[in-house]
Design a protein around this motif. Structure first.
Motif, short mmCIF file in Angstrom:
data_model
loop_
_atom_site.label_atom_id
_atom_site.label_comp_id
_atom_site.label_asym_id
_atom_site.label_seq_id
_atom_site.Cartn_x
_atom_site.Cartn_y
_atom_site.Cartn_z
N GLU A 41 0.14 -0.80 -6.03
CA GLU A 41 -0.34 0.35 -6.82
C GLU A 41 -1.56 0.92 -6.12
N LYS A 42 -1.62 2.25 -6.04
CA LYS A 42 -2.82 2.90 -5.52
C LYS A 42 -2.99 4.25 -6.21
N ARG A 43 -4.19 4.45 -6.74
CA ARG A 43 -4.55 5.70 -7.39
C ARG A 43 -5.81 6.26 -6.73
N THR B 289 -1.74 9.05 -9.09
CA THR B 289 -1.09 7.83 -8.60
C THR B 289 -0.34 8.18 -7.32
N ASP C 156 -4.95 -0.86 -5.93
CA ASP C 156 -5.39 -1.03 -7.31
C ASP C 156 -4.59 -2.12 -8.01
#
Length: 191
Positions: free
Chosen positions: A9-11, A16, A53
């Motif tokens: 996950e990366k925001r 997002t 994240d």
């Protein structure tokens, strides 16, 4: 060794970029997808330059990378940049010549090379890094015409052999020339 990405996950703020991305890299692979779908962000996470994240990444060996920018020392020659990573000077010159460098080009500092020549030097710096077990190549064909793309693809196939390699490109022809498995990424749609 395999690279294993699990539930990444990366925001960036409220946007997002990567959502629940899982993949396994066993050898070479190509990642393709539209701009903004997280390809470069994924490479930056694999390089350790961005923190996810959520999720995990394991199996990264010593990394050599080609960034979207060439990141060459402008005062050094192309071969001088390549040997900074511990590469063999004779191999550096031989590979540069195979990718179209002549005597005059080899003598010039990188500041005076064309964009395509700089790109080839940046690519060979990563490929000829003897300590690298993992290669992460972000748009390595930028600034190359079709003939040079074909030569560069062959060089990549030859010099990346035996190493986990993730290559990001928009160039479908280059991906076909490599003959590696292709993973298509799509942008995440925020709800």
């Amino acid at each position: 060794m395999s690279i294993l990405v699990e539930h990444l996950e990366k925001r960036f703020g409220t946007r997002t970029v990567l959502h629940d991305l899982s993949m396994r890299v066993d050898g070479p692979m190509v990642i393709m997808g539209p701009s903004g779908c997280g390809k470069t962000t994924l490479l930056r996470i694999l390089m350790g330059l961005e923190n996810p994240d959520g999720g995990t990444v394991t199996g990264i060996d010593r990394v050599a990378a080609v960034f979207q920018e060439n990141r060459l020392c402008p005062q050094l020659t192309a071969a001088g940049n390549i040997v900074l990573t511990g590469g063999d000077p004779a191999a550096a010159e031989r590979e540069l010549r195979a990718l179209g460098f002549g005597d005059k080009d080899l003598a010039l500092p990188c500041a005076r090379l064309s964009g395509g020549q700089k790109r080839r030097a940046a690519l060979l710096r990563a490929l000829l890094c003897p300590a690298a077990g993992t290669l992460l190549l972000d748009e390595p064909f930028t600034g190359m015409d079709a003939e040079l793309v074909a030569q560069a693809a062959e060089t990549i196939r030859r010099l990346a052999a035996g190493r986990d390699t993730v290559l990001v490109t928009h160039d479908e022809n280059a991906a076909a020339l490599l003959g590696w498995p292709v993973m298509q990424m799509q942008p995440h749609q925020d709800n």
